[in-house]
Scaffold this motif. Sequence first.
Motif, PDB file in Angstrom:
ATOM      1  N   GLU A   6       0.850  -1.184   0.000  1.00  0.00           N
ATOM      2  CA  GLU A   6       0.000   0.000   0.000  1.00  0.00           C
ATOM      3  C   GLU A   6       0.891   1.241   0.000  1.00  0.00           C
ATOM      4  O   GLU A   6       1.924   1.284   0.666  1.00  0.00           O
ATOM      5  CB  GLU A   6      -0.892  -0.011   1.239  1.00  0.00           C
ATOM      6  CG  GLU A   6      -2.032   0.958   1.139  1.00  0.00           C
ATOM      7  CD  GLU A   6      -3.012   0.805   2.288  1.00  0.00           C
ATOM      8  OE1 GLU A   6      -3.701   1.781   2.578  1.00  0.00           O
ATOM      9  OE2 GLU A   6      -3.074  -0.282   2.881  1.00  0.00           O
ATOM     10  N   SER A  77       3.317   4.701   6.895  1.00  0.00           N
ATOM     11  CA  SER A  77       3.458   3.598   5.938  1.00  0.00           C
ATOM     12  C   SER A  77       3.430   2.264   6.671  1.00  0.00           C
ATOM     13  O   SER A  77       3.289   2.225   7.896  1.00  0.00           O
ATOM     14  CB  SER A  77       4.762   3.732   5.149  1.00  0.00           C
ATOM     15  OG  SER A  77       5.861   3.488   5.989  1.00  0.00           O
ATOM     16  N   GLU A  78       3.599   1.199   5.913  1.00  0.00           N
ATOM     17  CA  GLU A  78       3.636  -0.139   6.492  1.00  0.00           C
ATOM     18  C   GLU A  78       4.835  -0.302   7.431  1.00  0.00           C
ATOM     19  O   GLU A  78       4.801  -1.092   8.357  1.00  0.00           O
ATOM     20  CB  GLU A  78       3.714  -1.195   5.395  1.00  0.00           C
ATOM     21  CG  GLU A  78       2.481  -1.242   4.531  1.00  0.00           C
ATOM     22  CD  GLU A  78       2.655  -2.104   3.297  1.00  0.00           C
ATOM     23  OE1 GLU A  78       3.810  -2.387   2.904  1.00  0.00           O
ATOM     24  OE2 GLU A  78       1.632  -2.488   2.720  1.00  0.00           O
ATOM     25  N   TRP A  95       7.007   0.663  13.333  1.00  0.00           N
ATOM     26  CA  TRP A  95       5.874   0.195  14.135  1.00  0.00           C
ATOM     27  C   TRP A  95       6.328  -0.779  15.219  1.00  0.00           C
ATOM     28  O   TRP A  95       5.694  -0.865  16.274  1.00  0.00           O
ATOM     29  CB  TRP A  95       4.809  -0.444  13.254  1.00  0.00           C
ATOM     30  CG  TRP A  95       4.137   0.535  12.336  1.00  0.00           C
ATOM     31  CD1 TRP A  95       4.054   0.447  10.983  1.00  0.00           C
ATOM     32  CD2 TRP A  95       3.469   1.749  12.691  1.00  0.00           C
ATOM     33  NE1 TRP A  95       3.379   1.530  10.471  1.00  0.00           N
ATOM     34  CE2 TRP A  95       3.008   2.354  11.507  1.00  0.00           C
ATOM     35  CE3 TRP A  95       3.222   2.400  13.892  1.00  0.00           C
ATOM     36  CZ2 TRP A  95       2.316   3.552  11.482  1.00  0.00           C
ATOM     37  CZ3 TRP A  95       2.526   3.608  13.871  1.00  0.00           C
ATOM     38  CH2 TRP A  95       2.084   4.162  12.686  1.00  0.00           C
ATOM     39  N   LYS A 163      -5.908   5.362   9.619  1.00  0.00           N
ATOM     40  CA  LYS A 163      -4.731   4.891   8.890  1.00  0.00           C
ATOM     41  C   LYS A 163      -3.604   4.495   9.841  1.00  0.00           C
ATOM     42  O   LYS A 163      -2.955   3.464   9.654  1.00  0.00           O
ATOM     43  CB  LYS A 163      -4.231   5.968   7.914  1.00  0.00           C
ATOM     44  CG  LYS A 163      -5.048   6.080   6.661  1.00  0.00           C
ATOM     45  CD  LYS A 163      -4.888   4.836   5.827  1.00  0.00           C
ATOM     46  CE  LYS A 163      -5.494   5.008   4.467  1.00  0.00           C
ATOM     47  NZ  LYS A 163      -5.383   3.811   3.653  1.00  0.00           N
ATOM     48  N   TYR A 167      -2.214   0.631  10.032  1.00  0.00           N
ATOM     49  CA  TYR A 167      -0.823   0.257   9.747  1.00  0.00           C
ATOM     50  C   TYR A 167      -0.140  -0.336  10.983  1.00  0.00           C
ATOM     51  O   TYR A 167       0.570  -1.334  10.896  1.00  0.00           O
ATOM     52  CB  TYR A 167      -0.024   1.464   9.272  1.00  0.00           C
ATOM     53  CG  TYR A 167      -0.191   1.811   7.814  1.00  0.00           C
ATOM     54  CD1 TYR A 167       0.094   0.899   6.815  1.00  0.00           C
ATOM     55  CD2 TYR A 167      -0.605   3.076   7.434  1.00  0.00           C
ATOM     56  CE1 TYR A 167      -0.041   1.220   5.480  1.00  0.00           C
ATOM     57  CE2 TYR A 167      -0.740   3.416   6.095  1.00  0.00           C
ATOM     58  CZ  TYR A 167      -0.452   2.483   5.130  1.00  0.00           C
ATOM     59  OH  TYR A 167      -0.575   2.813   3.807  1.00  0.00           O
TER      60      TYR A 167
END
Length: 190
Positions: A6, A77-78, A95, A163, A167
């Motif tokens: 994505e 983002s991821e 993350w 979002k 993620y």
Amino acid sequence: MNQTREAPYIIRNDRVRDITSILVYFLILVGICAILVFEKPNLFFLTIILFVSAFILGIIYIQFKRLLQNNIVFIVSEKGITDLTDRTHVINLAWTEVAQIQMDANNSSLEIGIIGSQSINDHRKLFDNAKANLMKNGNRIFYNILIDGFQYRRKNFFRIWKKITQYASAANPNVQIINYHDPLDKKEKK
């Protein structure tokens, strides 16, 4: 297996919010100028009015400059979140390094807080006294990235929240996500 990646979610300043702020400050400035035209203030009030007018013009200039620049403020983002609010100190937080994501109320709006930490090995150029402080904290640097809901319209703010949590929970199931529940909300489920 072919995995589709994505595209990163880009968060910019809310242009509508910036334009609205500029218009409100401009209307206040017009009101102040109307006082100068229709009233004959004495020297003391004239000085105060000119000082406040100069201050408001400065705010309008800063807001207008920010509107024209249309800078990216955060990239989600991821892999993680990048905080670009201070260009001299960009924060890249994966993350896996995020411990908690929380939506909470501050004085005037909701805010999103992202709390994470990185090891000292990720940062090459730290001063000696900063390294000594880090040793006291278990050789870790702690980050608290704040996204202020006052800067975004409600719909955009909740899209950002969605979002970020999407993620983060996909990349790190151990991240603690705390949603805000209004204690005054009368729509309680019985």
